[in-house]
Design a protein around this motif. Structure first.
Motif, PDB file in Angstrom:
ATOM      1  N   ILE A 161      22.828  50.218  62.858  1.00  0.00           N
ATOM      2  CA  ILE A 161      23.538  51.442  62.481  1.00  0.00           C
ATOM      3  C   ILE A 161      22.710  52.686  62.817  1.00  0.00           C
ATOM      4  N   PHE A 162      21.387  52.578  62.799  1.00  0.00           N
ATOM      5  CA  PHE A 162      20.558  53.720  63.189  1.00  0.00           C
ATOM      6  C   PHE A 162      20.684  53.996  64.685  1.00  0.00           C
ATOM      7  N   ILE A 202      19.261  62.112  56.721  1.00  0.00           N
ATOM      8  CA  ILE A 202      20.271  61.062  56.830  1.00  0.00           C
ATOM      9  C   ILE A 202      20.715  60.642  55.430  1.00  0.00           C
ATOM     10  N   VAL A 203      21.956  60.161  55.361  1.00  0.00           N
ATOM     11  CA  VAL A 203      22.516  59.617  54.116  1.00  0.00           C
ATOM     12  C   VAL A 203      22.982  58.204  54.415  1.00  0.00           C
ATOM     13  N   ILE A 204      22.566  57.274  53.576  1.00  0.00           N
ATOM     14  CA  ILE A 204      22.939  55.877  53.742  1.00  0.00           C
ATOM     15  C   ILE A 204      23.790  55.451  52.551  1.00  0.00           C
ATOM     16  N   LYS A 241      31.490  57.960  58.469  1.00  0.00           N
ATOM     17  CA  LYS A 241      30.455  56.917  58.454  1.00  0.00           C
ATOM     18  C   LYS A 241      30.427  56.181  59.786  1.00  0.00           C
ATOM     19  N   THR A 242      29.323  55.507  60.046  1.00  0.00           N
ATOM     20  CA  THR A 242      29.182  54.749  61.285  1.00  0.00           C
ATOM     21  C   THR A 242      30.260  53.677  61.390  1.00  0.00           C
ATOM     22  N   LEU A 269      25.913  54.520  57.554  1.00  0.00           N
ATOM     23  CA  LEU A 269      25.228  55.813  57.589  1.00  0.00           C
ATOM     24  C   LEU A 269      26.248  56.926  57.773  1.00  0.00           C
ATOM     25  N   GLU A 270      25.958  58.100  57.230  1.00  0.00           N
ATOM     26  CA  GLU A 270      26.809  59.258  57.486  1.00  0.00           C
ATOM     27  C   GLU A 270      26.560  59.754  58.904  1.00  0.00           C
TER      28      GLU A 270
END
Length: 277
Positions: A145-146, A162-164, A115-116, A88-89
């Motif tokens: 990741i969330f 959110i961007v994945i 990113k995560t 995720l961003e």
């Protein structure tokens, strides 16, 4: 007393993708909002794919218990081993995926985004026919990741786009395989068919720890032997008064603790009246 407030009931949301973008891992050039999404590679060239979802209303105190994205296949006999890495961003000033980043200075825009640290690996099964929507087109649980994303101080459900990201993971992966997912809205004979990916998640609101204090409002001492009681002595004998065993009751008013809370600790602080007790 220190307590944790009651947890909210489990809540769930499903959100449809609003923007998507593929970026060539070789040239850095992007394709925006095509009619389908390539996961891993397109035409034997690796791509970094980004999909955005708007208004992901997850409270800061939430604990996400399950999350996944459901795709619909857009390819016949999309088979062969492929493992995807999902992140995720982390930035909260997310640049729109619709911006034109194909000039030379802005190539590899997706690659450069933060990113995560955690990631999810998706070992995708075969996609047998176009229009297939099954567990094979569903990602693994993305809650890890969330939960990292909402743990950052910058997270707010008021700034919740959110961007994945999806990219090919190199281990046990030939690199020549991909999965193509539908990503369009079809109008046909007065009906609308939405084939865009859907993000689903469910969560509990984590309880906040609070402290409440109250002074004793009244007390009562009662002799165990005679049953006689009194409440005006000006002090408390715990639990013997001149050789007479007694029960002591103390009342505290206005303890504002919600129903179903979990009490973590509770103590009473006394002040000594006599020495050598």
């Amino acid at each position: 007393a220190e307590y944790m407030g009651p947890k909210n009931k489990k809540k769930g949301q499903s959100i449809t993708a609003n923007l998507w973008r593929e970026e060539s891992k070789t040239s850095g050039i992007s394709a925006i909002n095509t009619n389908n999404i390539a996961l891993g590679s397109r035409n034997y060239s690796d791509v970094l794919t980004a999909i955005s979802f708007s208004s992901v209303k997850i409270p800061k105190t939430a604990n996400i218990s399950n999350s996944f994205i459901q795709f619909i296949s857009d390819d016949e006999n999309s088979q062969g081993n492929i493992i995807l890495k999902i992140t995720l961003e982390t930035s909260r000033t997310i640049e729109s995926l619709s911006n034109d980043n194909n000039n030379e200075e802005l190539l590899y825009n997706l690659e450069k985004r933060n990113k995560t640290n955690n990631f999810i690996l998706w070992d995708i099964g075969d996609w047998d026919f176009s229009g297939q929507k099954s567990s094979s087109q569903k990602t693994p649980d993305l809650s890890g990741i969330f939960n990292e994303l909402i743990s950052y101080d910058s997270w707010s459900d008021k700034n919740s786009d959110i961007v994945i990201f999806f990219e090919r993971f190199s281990i046990n992966d030939s690199g020549n395989n991909s999965r193509i997912a539908k990503c369009n809205i079809l109008e046909e004979k007065g009906s609308t068919f939405d084939f865009r990916p859907i993000l689903y998640f469910e969560y509990f609101s984590s309880a906040e720890t609070r402290i409440v204090e109250a002074y004793a409002s009244e007390y009562l001492e009662q002799s165990i032997e005679t049953g006689e009681s009194w409440s005006t002595s000006g002090d408390l004998e715990l639990m013997n008064d001149s050789g007479d065993e007694q029960l002591v009751g103390i009342r505290f008013n206005n303890l504002d603790i919600p129903k179903f809370s979990i009490i973590k600790t509770a103590t009473i602080q006394f002040t000594s009246k006599e020495i050598d007790n």
